[in-house]
Design a protein around this motif. Structure first.
Motif, PDB file in Angstrom:
ATOM      1  N   PRO A  70      61.485  39.095 -15.207  1.00 38.09           N
ATOM      2  CA  PRO A  70      60.838  38.782 -14.041  1.00 38.09           C
ATOM      3  C   PRO A  70      59.348  38.044 -14.296  1.00 38.09           C
ATOM      4  O   PRO A  70      58.932  38.214 -15.422  1.00 38.09           O
ATOM      5  N   GLU A  71      59.358  37.430 -13.082  1.00 38.72           N
ATOM      6  CA  GLU A  71      58.190  36.399 -13.396  1.00 38.72           C
ATOM      7  C   GLU A  71      56.956  36.836 -13.849  1.00 38.72           C
ATOM      8  O   GLU A  71      56.171  36.280 -14.510  1.00 38.72           O
ATOM      9  N   LEU A 102      66.128  40.013 -15.647  1.00 32.73           N
ATOM     10  CA  LEU A 102      66.303  39.223 -14.559  1.00 32.73           C
ATOM     11  C   LEU A 102      67.877  38.637 -14.703  1.00 32.73           C
ATOM     12  O   LEU A 102      68.131  37.764 -15.420  1.00 32.73           O
ATOM     13  N   ARG A 103      68.634  38.950 -13.769  1.00 30.90           N
ATOM     14  CA  ARG A 103      70.104  38.380 -13.775  1.00 30.90           C
ATOM     15  C   ARG A 103      70.249  36.999 -13.306  1.00 30.90           C
ATOM     16  O   ARG A 103      69.283  36.554 -12.494  1.00 30.90           O
ATOM     17  N   GLY A 106      69.438  36.546  -9.648  1.00 29.88           N
ATOM     18  CA  GLY A 106      68.180  36.818  -9.194  1.00 29.88           C
ATOM     19  C   GLY A 106      67.873  38.392  -9.006  1.00 29.88           C
ATOM     20  O   GLY A 106      66.645  38.779  -8.773  1.00 29.88           O
ATOM     21  N   GLU A 108      67.011  42.165 -10.438  1.00 28.29           N
ATOM     22  CA  GLU A 108      66.481  42.765 -11.509  1.00 28.29           C
ATOM     23  C   GLU A 108      67.564  43.939 -12.179  1.00 28.29           C
ATOM     24  O   GLU A 108      68.298  44.624 -11.442  1.00 28.29           O
TER      25      GLU A 108
END
Length: 108
Positions: A70-71, A102-103, A106, A108
């Motif tokens: 994730p960002e 993160l797939r 989008g 998680e």
């Protein structure tokens, strides 16, 4: 028995066979395995990793490993990778931590 070809040819064939055997073994492992280059680019992801993250091999290979996070976690992970590169050692990934990924879709 006659073996034709140079020693270099046999060495190359042996290295190719070893690399293929390693790829097959890693791909058959039930745990997700991702191998990266020193710059964090993915060079290998086994079947379970591709399944877990929702990528095919052609798409997964070449991504930056941080792109699978994730960002909000990417900068910290890049710092962890940098510290590990300075002092590599055998260890379990994320031992004692909740791991997030993160797939491709989008999620998680």
């Amino acid at each position: 028995m006659t073996i034709s070809g140079s020693a270099a040819e046999h060495s190359t064939l042996g290295a190719q066979a070893t690399a293929e055997l390693n790829r097959v073994v890693v791909d058959a492992t039930p745990d997700a395995i991702i191998v990266t280059a020193s710059d964090g680019r993915i060079v290998l992801g086994n079947h379970r990793a591709r399944q877990l993250f929702g990528y095919d091999d052609a798409t997964l290979v070449g991504l930056g490993i941080d792109e699978l996070l994730p960002e909000s976690l990417r900068a910290a992970h890049a710092q962890h990778r940098g510290r590990y590169a300075e002092h590599p050692r055998a260890r379990e990934m994320g031992s004692g931590l909740e791991l997030l990924g993160l797939r491709a879709d989008g999620g998680e």
